[in-house]
Scaffold this motif. Sequence first.
Motif, mmCIF file in Angstrom:
data_model
loop_
_atom_site.group_PDB
_atom_site.id
_atom_site.type_symbol
_atom_site.label_atom_id
_atom_site.label_comp_id
_atom_site.label_asym_id
_atom_site.label_seq_id
_atom_site.Cartn_x
_atom_site.Cartn_y
_atom_site.Cartn_z
ATOM 1 N N ARG A 1 57.542 33.834 60.130
ATOM 2 C CA ARG A 1 57.208 35.249 59.931
ATOM 3 C C ARG A 1 55.845 35.589 60.556
ATOM 4 O O ARG A 1 55.685 36.636 61.184
ATOM 5 C CB ARG A 1 57.199 35.587 58.448
ATOM 6 C CG ARG A 1 57.024 37.078 58.170
ATOM 7 C CD ARG A 1 56.818 37.378 56.706
ATOM 8 N NE ARG A 1 55.571 36.769 56.249
ATOM 9 C CZ ARG A 1 55.233 36.661 54.971
ATOM 10 N NH1 ARG A 1 56.046 37.082 54.023
ATOM 11 N NH2 ARG A 1 54.087 36.123 54.623
ATOM 12 N N GLU A 2 54.875 34.688 60.388
ATOM 13 C CA GLU A 2 53.523 34.948 60.926
ATOM 14 C C GLU A 2 53.547 35.052 62.457
ATOM 15 O O GLU A 2 52.905 35.930 63.040
ATOM 16 C CB GLU A 2 52.561 33.851 60.473
ATOM 17 C CG GLU A 2 52.171 33.986 59.004
ATOM 18 C CD GLU A 2 51.430 32.758 58.473
ATOM 19 O OE1 GLU A 2 51.308 31.754 59.226
ATOM 20 O OE2 GLU A 2 50.986 32.813 57.314
ATOM 21 N N ILE A 3 54.287 34.146 63.105
ATOM 22 C CA ILE A 3 54.393 34.199 64.563
ATOM 23 C C ILE A 3 55.072 35.491 64.996
ATOM 24 O O ILE A 3 54.626 36.169 65.926
ATOM 25 C CB ILE A 3 55.173 32.982 65.108
ATOM 26 C CG1 ILE A 3 54.365 31.694 64.906
ATOM 27 C CG2 ILE A 3 55.517 33.159 66.585
ATOM 28 C CD1 ILE A 3 55.157 30.422 65.195
ATOM 29 N N ALA A 4 56.147 35.853 64.295
ATOM 30 C CA ALA A 4 56.890 37.074 64.635
ATOM 31 C C ALA A 4 56.014 38.306 64.472
ATOM 32 O O ALA A 4 55.987 39.196 65.322
ATOM 33 C CB ALA A 4 58.140 37.180 63.769
ATOM 34 N N GLU A 5 55.269 38.359 63.365
ATOM 35 C CA GLU A 5 54.412 39.535 63.118
ATOM 36 C C GLU A 5 53.296 39.612 64.158
ATOM 37 O O GLU A 5 53.000 40.690 64.689
ATOM 38 C CB GLU A 5 53.830 39.471 61.703
ATOM 39 C CG GLU A 5 54.856 39.821 60.634
ATOM 40 C CD GLU A 5 54.309 39.672 59.223
ATOM 41 O OE1 GLU A 5 53.227 39.075 59.043
ATOM 42 O OE2 GLU A 5 54.982 40.152 58.296
ATOM 43 N N ALA A 6 52.666 38.459 64.457
ATOM 44 C CA ALA A 6 51.552 38.435 65.422
ATOM 45 C C ALA A 6 52.041 38.842 66.820
ATOM 46 O O ALA A 6 51.281 39.403 67.605
ATOM 47 C CB ALA A 6 50.927 37.047 65.465
ATOM 48 N N SER A 7 53.298 38.543 67.120
ATOM 49 C CA SER A 7 53.834 38.830 68.460
ATOM 50 C C SER A 7 54.562 40.165 68.539
ATOM 51 O O SER A 7 55.016 40.559 69.607
ATOM 52 C CB SER A 7 54.790 37.708 68.875
ATOM 53 O OG SER A 7 54.160 36.450 68.777
ATOM 54 N N GLY A 8 54.700 40.846 67.398
ATOM 55 C CA GLY A 8 55.384 42.135 67.389
ATOM 56 C C GLY A 8 56.897 42.025 67.458
ATOM 57 O O GLY A 8 57.572 42.937 67.917
ATOM 58 N N TYR A 9 57.447 40.866 67.006
ATOM 59 C CA TYR A 9 58.903 40.679 67.027
ATOM 60 C C TYR A 9 59.474 41.176 65.698
ATOM 61 O O TYR A 9 59.648 40.406 64.765
ATOM 62 C CB TYR A 9 59.256 39.211 67.231
ATOM 63 C CG TYR A 9 58.736 38.610 68.510
ATOM 64 C CD1 TYR A 9 58.786 39.306 69.718
ATOM 65 C CD2 TYR A 9 58.202 37.323 68.521
ATOM 66 C CE1 TYR A 9 58.323 38.751 70.887
ATOM 67 C CE2 TYR A 9 57.731 36.743 69.699
ATOM 68 C CZ TYR A 9 57.796 37.465 70.869
ATOM 69 O OH TYR A 9 57.334 36.909 72.033
ATOM 70 N N GLU A 10 59.779 42.453 65.638
ATOM 71 C CA GLU A 10 60.252 43.040 64.381
ATOM 72 C C GLU A 10 61.534 42.388 63.907
ATOM 73 O O GLU A 10 61.748 42.161 62.722
ATOM 74 C CB GLU A 10 60.470 44.533 64.575
ATOM 75 C CG GLU A 10 60.803 45.252 63.289
ATOM 76 C CD GLU A 10 60.977 46.748 63.501
ATOM 77 O OE1 GLU A 10 61.684 47.355 62.679
ATOM 78 O OE2 GLU A 10 60.441 47.298 64.475
#
Length: 202
Positions: free
Chosen positions: A192-201
């Motif tokens: 989740r942290e990687i997705a949020e930091a990268s803008g991968y909704e």
Amino acid sequence: RRVDGGGTREERVIARVDAARALASVHLFQEAYRRLDEALPLTESRDDLHARALSALVEMGIRSGDFARAIRAVEKLEAIGEQADPRLLIGIAQARAATGDTTSALRALDRADEIAGSGDAVAASEREKQRGLIYLYSRDFHAATRASARAVELARSAGLRYETAAALHNLGDANRRLGELPRAYAALTESREIAEASGYER
């Protein structure tokens, strides 16, 4: 239309297959299938062209969730001969796994590994992610955790943030199903942290 006006049979097939792939990429599946329905009769006795059209059919069947259609195309491809395109073999593995044929699915991935080798970390990561999913579908959660952990490392080494997040998600899911809740929590949180930091909704 321009290709039909002056192109060879091969060019007419390729134009339709490419158009079908483009249409499928924007989820216009009915129109894409129509293009392939036009292409297949034009392939006649050319196994290479027939295989090209069938490969696109496998891809589209998987993308649209029509696994029965994908499997029919896989069986026709396998009747032509052993396939040697690692990307297509991943599609074959997905189709086989979706219909519960774990053994054939894993065999297709092993064949893709053999052909492709270990030089392309991006492709290797994708194959290992698929292997983890196949084990998840077949409820072999121990094997799924091992494959997903390898997929995480391969994706990380290739600098693929989305693929790292996806593989961590699968690793978390497999650990959750094993009752390894602290490990599951750690993997899902990092995903989740990687997705949020990268803008991968998604």
